[in-house]
Design an enzyme around this catalytic site. Structure first.
Site, PDB file in Angstrom:
ATOM      1  N   ARG A  97       0.825  -1.207   0.000  1.00  0.00           N
ATOM      2  CA  ARG A  97       0.000   0.000   0.000  1.00  0.00           C
ATOM      3  C   ARG A  97       0.856   1.253   0.000  1.00  0.00           C
ATOM      4  NH1 ARG A  97      -5.336  -0.774   0.599  1.00  0.00           N
ATOM      5  NH2 ARG A  97      -6.027  -2.482   1.901  1.00  0.00           N
ATOM      6  N   ARG A 181     -14.283   8.251  -1.707  1.00  0.00           N
ATOM      7  CA  ARG A 181     -13.589   6.961  -1.687  1.00  0.00           C
ATOM      8  C   ARG A 181     -12.588   6.893  -2.854  1.00  0.00           C
ATOM      9  NH1 ARG A 181     -18.450   3.258  -0.700  1.00  0.00           N
ATOM     10  NH2 ARG A 181     -18.352   2.673  -2.869  1.00  0.00           N
TER      11      ARG A 181
END
Ligand SMILES: [Zn+2]
Length: 227
Positions: A97, A181
């Site tokens: 990530r 998002r």
């Protein structure tokens, strides 16, 4: 007769925002190429259940309510990559990530004689994604799915399947939430995209077409990356 060449297991990274069809495409790749999809959550759960050294360390950290460190995740991944079902290769989902994690992963792969085969970024049109996701609703009786723009019931306000007249929308599927998002996804992923671009393994894939077309293009990318 020549000895069969040893095949180095492929390591694919699949990047894509929620709603881009990552899960569907990952399952297709598993079936098509004999790859195994590894998500961080599944990796952690399996290692904890198996009671490996790294699994025990992860369990202790999680029970203390803390985040599992990159070192522990890498240790769990190292164990997992050595298992026989990963012989053809893996699709990493949700890891790395950060660029720190990407560097740690490269380090691990240099130890196992592997490398990133491709980092595939599912590219979406944000405005179109907001329309797609925020328009979704379902029949509250039978769960049949509908969409404001793409699939209205034949008789307005009545479920085609069961005739029920009440529908449900997920609270987090509203336009504003979907847009934020997506923005969060882009912000989080941008450094990784640059990282893999710099390393020459980034492959962009237009994820806005129909599912079969996307799958076909993805197969082409993976097929090349595995050779
Ligand atoms: Zn219904």
């Amino acid at each position: 007769m020549e000895a069969a060449a040893t095949i180095t297991p492929a390591v694919l990274i699949l990047l894509g925002p929620p709603g881009a069809g990552k899960g569907t495409q990952a399952r297709m790749l598993e079936a098509e190429f004999g790859l195994v999809q590894l998500s961080t959550g599944d990796l952690l759960r399996a290692a904890v259940a198996a009671g490996t050294e790294a699994g025990k360390a992860a369990k202790a950290v999680m029970e203390a309510g803390e985040l599992v460190s990159d070192e522990i995740v890498i240790a769990i991944l190292r164990d997992r990559l050595a298992e026989p079902d990963c012989a053809k290769g893996v699709i990493l989902d949700g890891f790395p990530r950060t660029t720190i994690q990407a560097q740690a992963l490269d380090q691990l792969l240099s130890e196992t004689g592997q490398k990133i085969s491709a980092a595939i970024s599912l590219e979406v049109d944000d405005a179109e994604m907001v329309t797609r996701i925020s328009g979704r609703y379902t029949c509250s009786m039978c769960g049949e799915g509908y969409h404001d723009t793409f699939k209205a019931p034949v008789i307005e306000g009545t479920c085609d399947k069961c005739g029920h007249a009440e529908f449900t929308r997920r609270a987090d599927d509203n336009a504003e939430t979907v847009a934020s998002r997506l923005a969060a996804y882009h912000e989080q992923t941008a450094p990784l995209i640059s990282y893999y671009q710099d390393h020459g393994v980034l492959k962009g894939l237009n994820a806005m077409g129909n599912i079969e077309e996307i799958a076909g293009n993805l197969k082409g990318i993976v097929s090349n990356a595995m050779n």
